[in-house]
Structure formats: structure tokens, C-alpha cells
Design an enzyme around this catalytic site. Sequence first.
Site, PDB file in Angstrom:
ATOM      1  CG  HIS A 144      -1.959   1.097   1.184  1.00 26.48           C
ATOM      2  ND1 HIS A 144      -3.285   0.937   0.634  1.00 26.48           N
ATOM      3  CD2 HIS A 144      -1.617   2.426   1.652  1.00 26.48           C
ATOM      4  CE1 HIS A 144      -3.877   2.315   0.786  1.00 26.48           C
ATOM      5  NE2 HIS A 144      -2.899   3.041   1.332  1.00 26.48           N
ATOM      6  CB  CYS A 145       2.112   3.119  -2.772  1.00 26.10           C
ATOM      7  SG  CYS A 145       3.143   4.567  -2.938  1.00 26.10           S
TER       8      CYS A 145
END
Length: 301
Positions: A144-145
Amino acid sequence: MAWNVFKYCTALRALGSIMILVVIGIIGFTYYALVVANYGPSLFLGGFDSLLALLVLALFHFLLIMLLWSYFSVVVTDPGGVPPGWRPELDIEKSDGNQEYSSLTVGDSSSHIVRYCRKCNQYKPPRSHHCSVCGRCILKMDHHCVWVVNCVGAKNYKSFLLFLFYTFLETTVVAISLFPVFLVFFTDGDSDVTVSPGSLAATFVAFVLNITFALSVLGFLIMHIMLVIRNTTTIEAYEKHTAPNSPYNLGRKQNFEQVFGKDKLYWFVPLYTQDDMKRMPALRGLDFTSRSEESEPLQSL
């Protein structure tokens, strides 16, 4: 026991979409320093200065367009969720006894154990993982960025890699272009560069920001290139102590095509051809070819 870097990812929810504004702010500040304060006015000086300014501005704007295109493709593209009602076939990944999975048998053999997400109340395809930030299982989840406020998964991983690639090129071009003005800070004031103190300060900050991002993104880009070559993800690489040999490593060429497709004309744009989407199941994130039917798939968080 190794520290689980994904354990505290729920804290990322607090950042929300503010990171998109931060990215736009950095780009806007850089645009002012390079275009408005320096190379824009140089277009009217004539001679070599105008030609150099034209080349710098043309390259800067081209890379900026590609950067923004790739960036917002990652932001708005669904990384891939498990289709409603999806059910596994035989020879699906085995559970490691984690409470997130249910040990269900398939067919007559108890050796076939499928994964089941208790949080989503559904089966999990190979290489999918539950994202605590997004609150659902993501196909071929990489991570998850926080910078894109989205998961990076099967359907937007190519866009994410292109975003890294064009960010590195753009920040490198900006740093090189602003370097002569940056040197003014270390001179006695005698210089051919004539900018106001405010513009000079903005140039100094923009140079430092861009050289920092260029070096940081370069390391991140190299890491993901290695992951693509080995056909693995960040999460799978983190778990390599449980399964050091990835069954999905089919060789560099096929590994690359599973991310970028086979059409060379589309390798540098965040798009796929319809033919690639039809003939390459990996691009849809549900089916992955392994080296051998006897290979042991990677376990999951």
C-alpha cells in the site's frame, strides 16, 4: 522473529488524500523554480541561451506529462479485487495455519488446502493479500503506497513502475538544469545568472528537493526492477525466509511481459492493449503460471 513491517499499515489511513496535495505542491514548486524563475525568461535572451532553454523546457514538460499520467493512473486505477463469488480450483496455495485462513479441503485429497480470508469472508486467489488500509483483498498485492493513496497490485503495478521511472528522469533533469543556479550560493555574487533573491532561494530549495528525490527514487526503482526480474512482489520478498524460491519465476522475458505486456509500443505508457489483456491472464491478477506443478507456492501474511 522478524519485525512485520506491514503490521502498522492501518496508521496510513490518517494521511488520506493529503499526500496527493503534497505531490502536486512539490511539482508546482519545482515548476515555478525551473520554468517561471529560470528557463522561461531565458527563452527571450536569444542565441544559445534560448536554444538551451527550449530544449530543457521541452524535455521537462514531456517528462512531466508522462509522470502525471502514470501517477494518476496509479491513483485512480483499481489495483484488482477478488471477484464476488470467486472460488478456487485444485492445487491452490496451502495455508500456514494463520487464523486469517480457513483450512478447507478440495476434492478427495486433504493435501489441497485453499486460502480463505476471514476479514473479507471469501476465498483468496494465489498471490493476493488482505490490505488493512483498503479493507479488502488485493490481487497480486505489492504494497500500500502512501504517495498514491492506493494499493499497488496486479492492475496498476505497471503504472506504479512507470511513475517511479519518469519521476527519476524528471527529478534528474531538474537537478542538472538548476545546478548552475544552485552554485550561485557558493560564489561571491559575480555570476551571469541574474535572478531575484526570492527566485534564487526557490531554485536552491527546488534543487535540493529534486536531487534528494532522484537518489531516493533510484534506489526504489532498482529494487522493483529486481522484483520484476524475479517475478515476485515486495510482500513476497519480505516472506522469502519461508519460501526462498518463487515458483512464478519463468525467466526475465516472461516475468517482464507479465507486468508490461508483450506489445513494445505500450511498454512506456500506463496502458495495455486488448490483445495483451486477453492472452495474458497474469495482467488480470487471477491466474499465474508456475515453473512446475510441484512447486510450492508462497505463503501469505
